[in-house]
Design an enzyme around this catalytic site. Sequence first.
Site, PDB file in Angstrom:
ATOM      1  N   LYS A 229       1.975  -4.966   3.194  1.00 46.47           N
ATOM      2  CA  LYS A 229       3.033  -4.072   3.662  1.00 46.47           C
ATOM      3  C   LYS A 229       2.612  -2.622   3.472  1.00 46.47           C
ATOM      4  CE  LYS A 229       6.747  -2.399   1.672  1.00 46.47           C
ATOM      5  NZ  LYS A 229       6.895  -1.069   2.338  1.00 46.47           N
ATOM      6  N   PRO A 230       2.545  -1.847   4.557  1.00 46.18           N
ATOM      7  CA  PRO A 230       2.302  -0.413   4.409  1.00 46.18           C
ATOM      8  C   PRO A 230       3.568   0.289   3.943  1.00 46.18           C
ATOM      9  CG  PRO A 230       2.628  -0.935   6.714  1.00 46.18           C
ATOM     10  CD  PRO A 230       2.671  -2.249   5.972  1.00 46.18           C
TER      11      PRO A 230
ATOM     12  N   GLU B  98      -1.769  -0.415  -9.584  1.00 46.09           N
ATOM     13  CA  GLU B  98      -2.386   0.909  -9.655  1.00 46.09           C
ATOM     14  C   GLU B  98      -1.274   1.908  -9.431  1.00 46.09           C
ATOM     15  OE1 GLU B  98      -3.330   4.178  -9.267  1.00 46.09           O
ATOM     16  OE2 GLU B  98      -4.497   3.970  -7.420  1.00 46.09           O
TER      17      GLU B  98
ATOM     18  N   SER C 278       4.354   4.054  -7.410  1.00 49.97           N
ATOM     19  CA  SER C 278       4.911   4.763  -8.555  1.00 49.97           C
ATOM     20  C   SER C 278       5.064   3.841  -9.752  1.00 49.97           C
ATOM     21  CB  SER C 278       6.280   5.349  -8.191  1.00 49.97           C
ATOM     22  OG  SER C 278       7.219   4.298  -7.976  1.00 49.97           O
TER      23      SER C 278
ATOM     24  N   TRP D 285       1.682   5.641   0.627  1.00 48.63           N
ATOM     25  CA  TRP D 285       1.623   6.546   1.773  1.00 48.63           C
ATOM     26  C   TRP D 285       0.596   7.664   1.620  1.00 48.63           C
ATOM     27  CZ3 TRP D 285       2.636  11.090  -0.506  1.00 48.63           C
ATOM     28  CH2 TRP D 285       3.650  11.205  -1.450  1.00 48.63           C
TER      29      TRP D 285
ATOM     30  N   ALA E 212       0.834  -1.200   0.000  1.00 49.90           N
ATOM     31  CA  ALA E 212       0.000   0.000   0.000  1.00 49.90           C
ATOM     32  C   ALA E 212       0.874   1.258   0.000  1.00 49.90           C
ATOM     33  CB  ALA E 212      -0.931  -0.005   1.208  1.00 49.90           C
TER      34      ALA E 212
END
Length: 479
Positions: A178-179, A251, A230, A154, A152
């Site tokens: 994983k954040p 995405e 990105s 930020w 995911a």
Amino acid sequence: MTTELRRLRNYINGEFKDAADGRTIDIVNPATGEVYATSPLSGQADVDAAMDAAAAAFPAWRDTTPAERQKVLLKIADAFEERAEDLIAAESENTGKPLGLTRTEEIPPMVDQIRFFAGAARMLEGRSAGEYMEGMTSIVRREPVGVCAQVAPWNYPMMMAVWKFAPALAAGNTVVLKPSDTTPASTVLMAEIIGAIAPKGVFNVVCGDRDTGRAMVEHPVPAMASITGSVRAGIQVAASAAKDVKRVHLELGGKAPVVVFEDTDIAKAVEDISVAGFFNAGQDCTAATRVLVHESIHDEFVSALAKAAAETKTGAPDDEDVLYGPLNNANQLDQVTGFIDRLPAHAKVESGGQRVGDKGYFYAPTVVSGLKQDDEIIQNEVFGPVITVQSFSDESQALEWANGVEYALASSVWTKDHSRAMRMSKALDFGCVWINTHIPLVAEMPHGGFKKSGYGKDLSAYGFDDYTRIKHVMTSLDG
């Protein structure tokens, strides 16, 4: 007096754990620029443990009935509502977002999206059986893919986590999430909430940096890798996943064109576009940050937009009058500042263009005009509170310029001419086209792009389908 830092931990197989080797990352509140927590810098051992837990939990979770999975997701949605203030506080520390806007603009759609996918769990079906060869009956089964490695971003740590785990769990998959390394706090809190409801091993959180994410994607256990991030990160994930032919869901970036024709209500368009461009400090892949305006209204539009920008406030999370908070981190502040510092001589900064204050990573709402199609700031994603404006002469030029970037996530058209709106919506090469609005999303409709914006859909039944696989079963009628 030294304030003790909060210690965030991984959530693996129903337990909170430090990184196996004890390494940590400092977590900074972007509104203050100060370290407020530490987070695990997870390595291969941690990733192995999480993947083993998810793999062990998968068979039982896969075999639960859709009704059972629905019940779990509905309980999670209810728990998120009950713990809303805790989630808001964690997200605000993560990102510096305004507390009030996080309360009204993020919690309700997150809860609604979980409930949507809880309903989708009951719709996991194949096409009806039939005889397509004499003496044979064919059945199509739709099944979960297995363990999903998810990363995911930020900019919306909570909401993007929901977009990932909710369809995956609804379809019967297990998850290792994983954040971002800068925003793990709200995801770790989600793990606490979900862990009290879902069976252990079904939902796991591993904190860390890009190397942690790479280890997850390259791990042999996951059947699917999903990332919001990105273009560079997406390319790396696709390349890594290709080594063992994992499914990939990407995405990535955006550079949304906002095409404003001469018959547009300028005051309304400016009001809506400025909000859609500056909300969340422009840190949104769909943000309305690349405006193309018909030459006949260009000057009037730019003047009104610059005035709207000057009246837009950024500031501390507890300030109820601000539209957005800080940029997420020091590197992002440097990136946005660099775009403005490198503007060509023909560009004009109509409003903003500078950092706000010397504490935290705040940047002024900025409008830049006089730009050309091949300028860096037109072609590349700024991911900040910067709206660019170009002047076009006719519909064909507007369309050429709108499509003339490598991204293809979202777009909007502003006109009272229905036929023109329909022509543009057909010809715009973007995964979403809004007409006389920009940025609303609903759980029932798909979100995802083309070209370098990635592939696969979030939200909707299409997003749910992405987390399933299709199997053909044929049986002889002769016994």
